[in-house]
Design a protein around this motif. Structure first.
Motif, short mmCIF file in Angstrom:
data_model
loop_
_atom_site.label_atom_id
_atom_site.label_comp_id
_atom_site.label_asym_id
_atom_site.label_seq_id
_atom_site.Cartn_x
_atom_site.Cartn_y
_atom_site.Cartn_z
N CYS A 120 1.03 -7.62 -4.56
CA CYS A 120 1.27 -6.22 -4.15
C CYS A 120 0.45 -5.25 -5.00
CB CYS A 120 2.75 -5.88 -4.28
SG CYS A 120 3.71 -6.21 -2.80
N CYS A 121 0.41 -5.49 -6.30
CA CYS A 121 -0.36 -4.62 -7.19
C CYS A 121 -1.85 -4.69 -6.86
CB CYS A 121 -0.12 -5.02 -8.65
SG CYS A 121 1.51 -4.60 -9.29
N GLN A 122 -2.33 -5.88 -6.60
CA GLN A 122 -3.75 -6.03 -6.25
C GLN A 122 -4.07 -5.32 -4.93
OE1 GLN A 122 -3.86 -10.31 -6.33
NE2 GLN A 122 -4.56 -10.39 -8.46
N GLU A 123 -3.14 -5.41 -3.99
CA GLU A 123 -3.33 -4.74 -2.70
C GLU A 123 -3.28 -3.23 -2.87
OE1 GLU A 123 -4.43 -5.38 1.16
OE2 GLU A 123 -3.79 -7.00 -0.16
N ALA A 124 -2.40 -2.75 -3.75
CA ALA A 124 -2.31 -1.31 -4.02
C ALA A 124 -3.60 -0.79 -4.65
CB ALA A 124 -1.12 -1.00 -4.92
N LYS A 125 -4.18 -1.61 -5.54
CA LYS A 125 -5.46 -1.21 -6.15
C LYS A 125 -6.55 -1.12 -5.09
CE LYS A 125 -8.91 -2.55 -9.59
NZ LYS A 125 -9.35 -3.56 -10.58
N SER A 126 -6.60 -2.09 -4.19
CA SER A 126 -7.58 -2.05 -3.10
C SER A 126 -7.34 -0.84 -2.21
CB SER A 126 -7.49 -3.34 -2.27
OG SER A 126 -7.80 -4.46 -3.04
N LEU A 127 -6.08 -0.52 -1.99
CA LEU A 127 -5.73 0.63 -1.15
C LEU A 127 -6.23 1.93 -1.75
CD1 LEU A 127 -4.19 2.08 1.14
CD2 LEU A 127 -2.13 1.89 -0.28
N VAL A 128 -5.91 2.20 -3.01
CA VAL A 128 -6.35 3.47 -3.61
C VAL A 128 -7.86 3.51 -3.76
CG1 VAL A 128 -4.15 3.88 -4.77
CG2 VAL A 128 -5.97 2.71 -6.00
N HIS A 141 -4.51 -2.40 4.35
CA HIS A 141 -3.89 -2.54 3.03
C HIS A 141 -2.44 -2.05 3.06
CE1 HIS A 141 -7.55 -3.85 1.19
NE2 HIS A 141 -8.18 -2.71 1.35
N ILE A 142 -2.20 -0.95 3.75
CA ILE A 142 -0.84 -0.41 3.85
C ILE A 142 0.06 -1.41 4.56
CG2 ILE A 142 0.58 1.39 4.94
CD1 ILE A 142 -1.78 3.32 4.48
N VAL A 143 -0.42 -1.97 5.66
CA VAL A 143 0.36 -2.96 6.42
C VAL A 143 0.65 -4.19 5.56
CG1 VAL A 143 0.33 -4.54 8.39
CG2 VAL A 143 -0.46 -2.19 8.67
N HIS A 144 -0.35 -4.66 4.81
CA HIS A 144 -0.16 -5.84 3.96
C HIS A 144 0.90 -5.58 2.89
CE1 HIS A 144 -4.46 -7.42 4.98
NE2 HIS A 144 -3.59 -7.70 5.91
N ILE A 145 0.89 -4.40 2.31
CA ILE A 145 1.89 -4.07 1.29
C ILE A 145 3.28 -4.03 1.91
CG2 ILE A 145 2.74 -2.26 -0.27
CD1 ILE A 145 -0.24 -1.60 -0.83
N GLU A 194 8.60 -9.65 2.50
CA GLU A 194 8.64 -11.00 1.92
C GLU A 194 9.47 -11.01 0.64
OE1 GLU A 194 5.57 -14.28 -0.09
OE2 GLU A 194 4.77 -12.52 0.94
N ALA A 195 9.26 -10.00 -0.20
CA ALA A 195 10.01 -9.91 -1.46
C ALA A 195 11.49 -9.69 -1.19
CB ALA A 195 9.45 -8.78 -2.32
N ASP A 196 11.82 -8.91 -0.18
CA ASP A 196 13.22 -8.69 0.18
C ASP A 196 13.89 -10.00 0.55
OD1 ASP A 196 13.26 -5.98 -0.25
OD2 ASP A 196 13.06 -5.41 1.85
N GLN A 197 13.19 -10.83 1.33
CA GLN A 197 13.76 -12.12 1.73
C GLN A 197 13.92 -13.05 0.54
OE1 GLN A 197 14.96 -12.77 4.97
NE2 GLN A 197 15.92 -14.36 3.71
N LEU A 198 12.93 -13.05 -0.34
CA LEU A 198 13.03 -13.87 -1.55
C LEU A 198 14.19 -13.39 -2.43
CD1 LEU A 198 9.26 -14.21 -2.55
CD2 LEU A 198 10.78 -16.06 -1.79
N ASP A 253 8.94 -2.50 -4.56
CA ASP A 253 9.27 -1.20 -3.95
C ASP A 253 8.33 -0.11 -4.47
OD1 ASP A 253 11.32 -2.31 -2.48
OD2 ASP A 253 12.90 -1.66 -3.86
N ALA A 254 7.99 -0.18 -5.76
CA ALA A 254 7.10 0.83 -6.34
C ALA A 254 5.72 0.76 -5.69
CB ALA A 254 6.98 0.61 -7.86
N CYS A 255 5.25 -0.45 -5.41
CA CYS A 255 3.96 -0.60 -4.71
C CYS A 255 4.04 -0.01 -3.31
CB CYS A 255 3.57 -2.07 -4.64
SG CYS A 255 3.25 -2.85 -6.24
N GLU A 256 5.16 -0.24 -2.64
CA GLU A 256 5.32 0.30 -1.29
C GLU A 256 5.36 1.83 -1.31
OE1 GLU A 256 7.78 -0.85 2.68
OE2 GLU A 256 8.99 -0.40 0.91
N HIS A 257 5.94 2.41 -2.36
CA HIS A 257 5.95 3.88 -2.48
C HIS A 257 4.53 4.43 -2.60
CE1 HIS A 257 10.31 3.57 -4.19
NE2 HIS A 257 10.27 3.50 -2.88
#
Length: 207
Positions: free
Chosen positions: A120-128, A143-147, A153-157, A190-194
């Motif tokens: 998620c962090c790597q995807e957020a970096k690519s997004l910004v 990138h937004i969709v992937h996050i 996925e994290a919610d289910q885990l 959640d922070a990455c999604e924000h």
């Protein structure tokens, strides 16, 4: 000068998300190679990353406070910088819980969630990294969709981990301690999604 000033904001967003990536990788390595005897050293390393991230954020806020014209609304710059900062803070919070709760061994499902945090962090970096050129970017929306997908996925885990904890663990204290750790791991995602939500809002307002 204006373009140079604009680049400063976007470059700082990227730098700050990179600190979150460093924090996530440090957390994952700490959990994967867990050694209770060295947890304080890892915590000191994590705090150094968090402190460096704070320094970049404050540098951005100092420039923003004196800026007359900004590439996007100053409220959005402020919100995005705060949300990116939260990514690193939440990751540090997990390591703090491992330290304060005197954890001796890592549950495998916690490490699995941590690996989602890294992605998620790597995807957020690519997004910004796409934000400066959002009008022409072909990947920003992906990138937004992937996050968002990784957050699900994290919610289910998280649900699976909590279920396993409560059905297999008989020590009430261990249940309390690991419930807290799982919750804080989920907050990292959640922070990455924000961050993704904020970027999406910025793009919508400026399109």
């Amino acid at each position: 000068m204006a373009k140079k000033q604009d680049a400063f904001y976007f470059d700082t967003f990227i730098a700050c998300t990179d600190y979150a990536c460093q924090a996530a990788q440090l957390l994952e390595k700490t959990m994967r190679e867990f050694d209770p005897e060295h947890i304080k050293e890892r915590l000191d390393e994590m705090h150094a990353v968090e402190h460096a991230a704070d320094g970049r954020k404050h540098e951005l806020l100092h420039v923003l406070a004196r800026a007359f014209i900004t590439p996007i609304e100053r409220e959005d710059i402020l919100l995005l910088s705060q949300n990116i900062d939260e990514m690193t803070d939440k990751i540090e919070d997990v390591l703090l819980r491992l330290y304060c709760n005197h954890i001796q061994t890592i549950r495998p499902d916690a490490l699995e969630i941590c690996q989602v945090v890294i992605r998620c962090c790597q995807e957020a970096k690519s997004l910004v990294g796409e934000l400066a050129d959002y009008k022409r970017s072909k990947t920003l929306h992906d990138h937004i969709v992937h996050i968002n997908t990784m957050e699900e996925e994290a919610d289910q885990l998280f649900i699976n981990s909590m279920r396993t904890l409560h059905t297999t663990c008989t020590d009430p204290m261990e249940i309390i301690v690991w419930r807290e750790i799982y919750i804080y791991l989920e907050k990292c995602v959640d922070a990455c999604e924000h961050v993704a939500d904020t970027v999406e809002s910025v793009v919508m307002k400026n399109s």
